[in-house]
Design a protein around this motif. Structure first.
Motif, short mmCIF file in Angstrom:
data_model
loop_
_atom_site.label_atom_id
_atom_site.label_comp_id
_atom_site.label_asym_id
_atom_site.label_seq_id
_atom_site.Cartn_x
_atom_site.Cartn_y
_atom_site.Cartn_z
N VAL A 1 -17.04 3.49 -13.81
CA VAL A 1 -15.12 4.24 -13.81
C VAL A 1 -14.91 3.11 -13.25
O VAL A 1 -15.15 2.51 -12.23
CB VAL A 1 -15.09 5.69 -13.53
CG1 VAL A 1 -16.05 6.33 -14.21
CG2 VAL A 1 -15.85 5.88 -12.17
N MET A 2 -13.46 2.57 -13.31
CA MET A 2 -12.38 1.86 -12.39
C MET A 2 -11.45 3.04 -11.47
O MET A 2 -10.92 3.84 -12.15
CB MET A 2 -11.55 1.11 -13.13
CG MET A 2 -12.25 0.32 -13.41
SD MET A 2 -12.69 -1.07 -12.62
CE MET A 2 -11.33 -1.86 -11.91
N ALA A 3 -11.57 3.08 -10.53
CA ALA A 3 -9.91 3.57 -9.51
C ALA A 3 -9.14 3.22 -8.40
O ALA A 3 -9.71 2.04 -8.65
CB ALA A 3 -11.46 4.50 -8.31
N TRP A 4 -8.09 3.82 -8.56
CA TRP A 4 -7.48 3.67 -6.79
C TRP A 4 -7.49 4.20 -6.42
O TRP A 4 -7.22 5.43 -6.54
CB TRP A 4 -6.10 3.14 -8.22
CG TRP A 4 -5.11 3.02 -7.03
CD1 TRP A 4 -4.23 1.79 -7.40
CD2 TRP A 4 -4.36 3.36 -6.62
NE1 TRP A 4 -3.74 1.54 -5.91
CE2 TRP A 4 -3.36 2.87 -5.91
CE3 TRP A 4 -4.24 4.61 -6.16
CZ2 TRP A 4 -2.61 3.32 -4.40
CZ3 TRP A 4 -3.19 5.62 -4.58
CH2 TRP A 4 -2.32 4.63 -4.72
N VAL A 5 -7.94 3.55 -5.08
CA VAL A 5 -7.68 3.90 -4.08
C VAL A 5 -6.81 3.92 -2.72
O VAL A 5 -6.15 2.94 -2.99
CB VAL A 5 -9.30 4.52 -3.14
CG1 VAL A 5 -10.24 4.45 -4.46
CG2 VAL A 5 -9.38 2.58 -3.01
N CYS A 6 -6.88 4.75 -1.68
CA CYS A 6 -5.66 4.07 -0.44
C CYS A 6 -6.20 4.65 0.31
O CYS A 6 -6.74 5.92 0.63
CB CYS A 6 -4.12 4.50 -1.07
SG CYS A 6 -3.82 6.62 -0.67
N MET A 7 -6.04 4.38 1.77
CA MET A 7 -6.59 4.84 2.95
C MET A 7 -5.70 4.58 4.20
O MET A 7 -4.58 3.87 3.73
CB MET A 7 -7.61 5.26 3.27
CG MET A 7 -8.09 3.13 3.64
SD MET A 7 -9.77 2.76 4.42
CE MET A 7 -9.29 1.30 5.39
N ALA A 8 -6.19 4.81 5.01
CA ALA A 8 -4.97 4.29 6.80
C ALA A 8 -5.51 4.51 7.32
O ALA A 8 -6.62 5.07 7.23
CB ALA A 8 -3.35 5.34 6.40
N ALA A 9 -5.16 4.49 8.95
CA ALA A 9 -6.17 4.20 9.97
C ALA A 9 -6.45 6.20 10.32
O ALA A 9 -7.45 6.21 10.53
CB ALA A 9 -5.58 3.59 11.39
N SER A 10 -5.53 6.85 9.53
CA SER A 10 -5.82 8.11 9.69
C SER A 10 -6.75 9.13 8.56
O SER A 10 -6.94 10.34 9.27
CB SER A 10 -4.29 8.88 9.75
OG SER A 10 -3.77 8.75 8.54
N GLY A 11 -6.72 8.72 7.98
CA GLY A 11 -8.01 8.90 6.81
C GLY A 11 -8.22 8.17 5.30
O GLY A 11 -7.21 7.62 5.19
#
Length: 351
Positions: free
Chosen positions: A191-201
């Motif tokens: 499966v292809m997934a789009w994700v995001c993150m930051a320093a806070s999690g």
């Protein structure tokens, strides 16, 4: 086989025991050495007055200082030079030595034969862009990086690659089922997934096929806009606050007009080699989300999903289980990443 030579301390102990009128048999028993060894040491001391061993000449060296320099020089000029090539070059100047002698000379100089790491080809233009980016952003404060929402896409296979494993077995049993690991062609589905993150999690993990009408994993401009519309503001406010900046790769499928219309601050990202066909970002050694993907897929190795629906469920759980301390550490590692790019003069670094 020659026995190991006794240390000077043991030899001195033998002399002390002799001065105490101990017989050779008793000395040998106390020190756990052969009687002949004790006798030989005492005789040598009496005749020569020495306890230390004489230097042995060893075998004659087959290369001269000049030959050694030639070997090292060839490897320095071209690290991919083989021992056969070195041997043939030396034969051309009248020096005939074996490949094992060449290897020994290189080992003396701390050269080791290793498998070359595969890194993306980076053009001169993009090396300069990476260098400029690194020098500019190295001066940025830590808070600047904490305000970035890192985004990217990744492919998650149904069957994760567990890498090389060692197994204890006897000869002739290499192909026994209990001594082998299983592999599935093409990962057995993905499966292809789009994700995001930051320093806070970590933020939301969105599966591309859930966002497309034909349930495919192909990301086009329309799907990309839909994901950004639904996810960017929501995740940015949750993880960072109202003042944020977005990092995304320089893929042409991304709709520039749509992004400009949103008035989001975009982190200008350095390009990789033109025409590179990969699903990783344009500067994988600079992007901390790549290491977050590694954490995700490492966690999935302990899971055993049998279909895509189960894979999606465990992937979301694994992504959400990545701790704030881990994402903060990855984002704050940007300083060392930028320094590595500068040290490598824009070439690829260790990701």
């Amino acid at each position: 086989m020659r026995s190991k030579e006794l240390s000077l301390q043991v030899k001195e102990t033998i002399l002390k025991l002799q001065k105490q009128k101990k017989p050779i048999r008793e000395i040998a028993t106390i020190l756990r050495v052969a009687k002949s060894t004790v006798w030989y040491i005492l005789r040598k001391k009496a005749s020569t007055g020495e306890l230390s061993n004489a230097k042995r000449p060893g075998h004659l060296r087959k290369t001269t200082v000049v030959d050694d320099r030639r070997i090292i020089s060839m490897v320095k000029r071209n690290p991919f030079t083989t021992t056969n090539q070195v041997k043939n070059t030396l034969q051309g100047v009248g020096v005939s030595i074996s490949k094992s002698t060449i290897k020994g000379t290189l080992l003396e100089r701390k050269y080791r034969g290793c498998t070359a790491r595969c890194k993306p080809l980076i053009s001169l233009k993009n090396r300069k862009a990476r260098l400029d980016f690194a020098k500019e952003h190295l001066k940025k404060p830590a808070q600047f990086r904490k305000n970035i929402l890192w985004t990217d896409e990744t492919k998650i296979n149904l069957y994760q690659n567990d890498g090389m494993k060692k197994v204890w077995r006897r000869g002739g049993t290499a192909h026994y089922p209990k001594h082998t690991t299983s592999s599935v062609k093409h990962g057995g589905g993905s499966v292809m997934a789009w994700v995001c993150m930051a320093a806070s999690g970590t933020g939301t993990l969105v599966f591309i096929d859930n966002a497309t009408q034909d349930r495919s994993s192909r990301m086009n401009s329309e799907v990309f806009r839909d994901i950004l519309s639904a996810q960017i503001q929501l995740n940015a406010v949750k993880l960072i606050g109202r003042h944020f900046m977005i990092q995304m790769d320089n893929d042409p499928k991304q709709s520039q007009e749509f992004i400009k219309a949103q008035k989001w601050k975009i982190l200008q990202w350095p390009s990789q080699s033109p025409g590179a066909s990969c699903i990783t970002p344009c500067a994988p050694d600079l992007n901390p989300i790549e290491n977050a993907f590694h954490l995700l897929k490492t966690k999935l190795r302990t899971e055993r999903p049998t279909n895509k629906q189960q894979l999606k469920a465990v992937a979301v759980k694994a992504w959400q289980s990545i701790k704030k301390e881990e994402t903060q550490h990855l984002v704050m590692s940007m300083s060392s990443r930028l320094q590595a790019v500068i040290a490598s003069k824009g070439f690829s670094t260790k990701c």
